[in-house]
Design a protein around this motif. Sequence first.
Motif: not given
Length: 115
Positions: A37-41, A44-51, A55-66, A69-71
């Motif tokens: 639900a959160a990531m659906a178009d 905001l587009s799905e791509k914007t939500k992934e971006l 950012g949250i993944s980086v700020s929270q220092r979560c390599p798996a999350c990075i 979301h990068t994938k």
Amino acid sequence: MTTPSFPELTQNVSRQLVPFRKSQAATMQGFSAMASAAMADGTLSEKTKELIALGISVSQRCPACIGFHTKALVKLGATKAEFEEALGVAVYMGGGPSLMYAAEALQAWEQFSAC
């Protein structure tokens, strides 16, 4: 900083969560429904939500999350410029520690882009 294999990291996390998804089925179904639900178009587009999630993944220092979301961003056709701009915002908000994880995110980008 050791260069992790983000494809391997995301595969390992997914594999390790298989039994947890079974033992905690209701919780994981709820989490999956929330993620969908959160990531659906929407506005905001799905791509914007992934971006944003990157950012949250980086700020929270979560390599798996990075990695996850990068994938997704590579799959959604994000450009490297979009990716780097999102990392710039993450570094602005998270300072030096986020800069170190932005470097990891750039490694993830290169690895998933090569797949």
